[in-house]
Design an enzyme around this catalytic site. Sequence first.
Site, PDB file in Angstrom:
ATOM      1  N   GLY A  74      34.269  44.858  39.574  1.00 55.27           N
ATOM      2  CA  GLY A  74      34.802  43.866  40.501  1.00 55.27           C
ATOM      3  C   GLY A  74      35.578  44.500  41.652  1.00 55.27           C
ATOM      4  N   THR A  75      36.354  45.523  41.356  1.00 52.91           N
ATOM      5  CA  THR A  75      37.177  46.152  42.396  1.00 52.91           C
ATOM      6  C   THR A  75      36.295  46.726  43.493  1.00 52.91           C
ATOM      7  OG1 THR A  75      38.908  46.625  40.784  1.00 52.91           O
ATOM      8  CG2 THR A  75      38.912  47.955  42.795  1.00 52.91           C
ATOM      9  N   ASN A 150      42.318  34.325  38.251  1.00 52.74           N
ATOM     10  CA  ASN A 150      42.524  34.996  36.968  1.00 52.74           C
ATOM     11  C   ASN A 150      43.832  34.604  36.290  1.00 52.74           C
ATOM     12  OD1 ASN A 150      43.056  36.505  39.450  1.00 52.74           O
ATOM     13  ND2 ASN A 150      44.077  38.001  38.159  1.00 52.74           N
ATOM     14  N   GLN A 178      36.015  36.195  37.517  1.00 57.31           N
ATOM     15  CA  GLN A 178      36.435  35.398  36.352  1.00 57.31           C
ATOM     16  C   GLN A 178      35.454  34.268  36.041  1.00 57.31           C
ATOM     17  OE1 GLN A 178      39.020  35.822  34.255  1.00 57.31           O
ATOM     18  NE2 GLN A 178      39.848  37.614  35.317  1.00 57.31           N
ATOM     19  N   THR A 236      23.667  58.295  41.100  1.00 52.54           N
ATOM     20  CA  THR A 236      22.715  58.071  40.003  1.00 52.54           C
ATOM     21  C   THR A 236      23.057  56.784  39.261  1.00 52.54           C
ATOM     22  OG1 THR A 236      22.416  60.428  39.793  1.00 52.54           O
ATOM     23  CG2 THR A 236      21.789  59.111  37.875  1.00 52.54           C
ATOM     24  N   CYS A 324      58.257  42.780  33.762  1.00 51.84           N
ATOM     25  CA  CYS A 324      59.665  43.207  33.799  1.00 51.84           C
ATOM     26  C   CYS A 324      59.767  44.718  33.744  1.00 51.84           C
ATOM     27  CB  CYS A 324      60.397  42.696  32.567  1.00 51.84           C
ATOM     28  SG  CYS A 324      60.774  40.973  32.653  1.00 51.84           S
TER      29      CYS A 324
HETATM   30  N1  PLP Z   1      38.867  40.194  40.683  1.00 60.61           N
HETATM   31  C1  PLP Z   1      39.399  39.436  39.716  1.00 60.61           C
HETATM   32  C2  PLP Z   1      39.604  37.974  39.946  1.00 60.61           C
HETATM   33  C3  PLP Z   1      39.773  40.012  38.498  1.00 60.61           C
HETATM   34  O1  PLP Z   1      40.322  39.242  37.543  1.00 60.61           O
HETATM   35  C4  PLP Z   1      39.572  41.404  38.316  1.00 60.61           C
HETATM   36  C5  PLP Z   1      40.004  42.058  37.070  1.00 60.61           C
HETATM   37  O2  PLP Z   1      40.958  41.658  36.437  1.00 60.61           O
HETATM   38  C6  PLP Z   1      38.980  42.144  39.346  1.00 60.61           C
HETATM   39  C7  PLP Z   1      38.638  41.503  40.516  1.00 60.61           C
HETATM   40  C8  PLP Z   1      38.713  43.601  39.194  1.00 60.61           C
HETATM   41  O3  PLP Z   1      37.560  43.806  38.407  1.00 60.61           O
HETATM   42  P1  PLP Z   1      37.281  45.217  37.693  1.00 60.61           P
HETATM   43  O4  PLP Z   1      38.215  45.314  36.532  1.00 60.61           O
HETATM   44  O5  PLP Z   1      35.853  45.132  37.258  1.00 60.61           O
HETATM   45  O6  PLP Z   1      37.477  46.276  38.714  1.00 60.61           O
END
Ligand code: PLP
Length: 378
Positions: A74-75, A150, A178, A236, A324
């Site tokens: 996702g990132t 999330n 999500q 790859t 915290c």
């Molecule tokens: N976007 C959302 C809404 C997420 O909840 C997350 C992970 O918690 C990410 C992006 C990032 O995904 P990844 O862990 O595959 O890099």
Amino acid sequence: MKNHTYIYADNSATTPLAPEALEAMMPFLTKDYYNASSLYSLSRTAKDALSEARSIIATCIGALPEEILFTSGGTESDNWAIKGRMISGRILASRIEHHAVLNSLSFSSYFPHGAARLLPVDRFGFVSSKTLESFLSNRVSLVSVMLANNEIGTIEPVKELAEISHHHKTLFHTDAVQAVGHIPVDVNELGIDFLSASAHKFHGPKGIGFLFHKKDVGLDKFMDGGQQEFGLRAGTENVASIVGMASALRVCCEQMASNSRKLKDMVICFKEIIRNALPQASFNGDSVNRLPGHISLSIPGISGEGLLHFLDLRGIAVSTGAACNSKSTRISHVLKAIHLPSNLANGTVRISFGMYNKKSDADYVAQAIIDYCRKVKF
Ligand code: PLP
């Protein structure tokens, strides 16, 4: 999922690997280890598996196979969509996006169109059409609003927001990390141009995901090197993980209706027990348009972190809405954006049940939370 005596109720953080996904991956971790881009016949199985996985994923979200680009998760997908549009104009994103989107925006101030702008949300976490309209201008090149949040579980009106963006000739990206595998997602029905997804959120392996990009919508190359992923993302191919991701997504999509029903029932049962015992408690996010199995619970006067550790000792995994350290409590940007008062934000936990949880887990987790509140003389 119960592991020995442990109840895993943090499926928004990550999910256990589906057995079907592991089984599908195994040959590519053992005998079929060949490079999918090699020309000899030994690579044929890996090459075919890659294209089958692309087709399965495309079918699950109503896309074409060539509209699916494999990424590391996702990132990376968020970074690619956001940074790929930065040069063309300003970016608008909601205040409650994941940091993968928000932190990708930080470079935009170096571009002539100026810094990215953040769209406020209401107390349920919704971005309204009116708000979006008021921020759109011909300087904007991309709007990014997540499909489901999330932390608070709210499902955004993405179809409507994408329509408005297109009306202003602006492309639309949604972070569906999500949502994919948990609620129906059809890219044509939503009318979006880019979508990010991550396998480990839908019972696939970690470190693999995909970016959907609509055919004929320009997307810059993200990684220089070889010609993999249509020449846009070199490296790859991670065949085993890609195959595992496709298998997991297929399982989730096939079982979506029954899982969703079960999870909704669990949430109803959980809320009823909590409301009866702790009338001061409240639930965040929208109560109707929300992810199945997702609960954001705020209890005034308690520490969410204290509750998390208590639950951990009881064999239950959840997360908090505020982190915290010894000197201060940092309330998450999402809870701040919905203007949750600090006494509620500090007492917030996220409970996210998944398809391997048992119905009885909802009752067990709710009772443990009540026990904690009684213990701290709530
Ligand atoms: N976007 C959302 C809404 C997420 O909840 C997350 C992970 O918690 C990410 C992006 C990032 O995904 P990844 O862990 O595959 O890099």
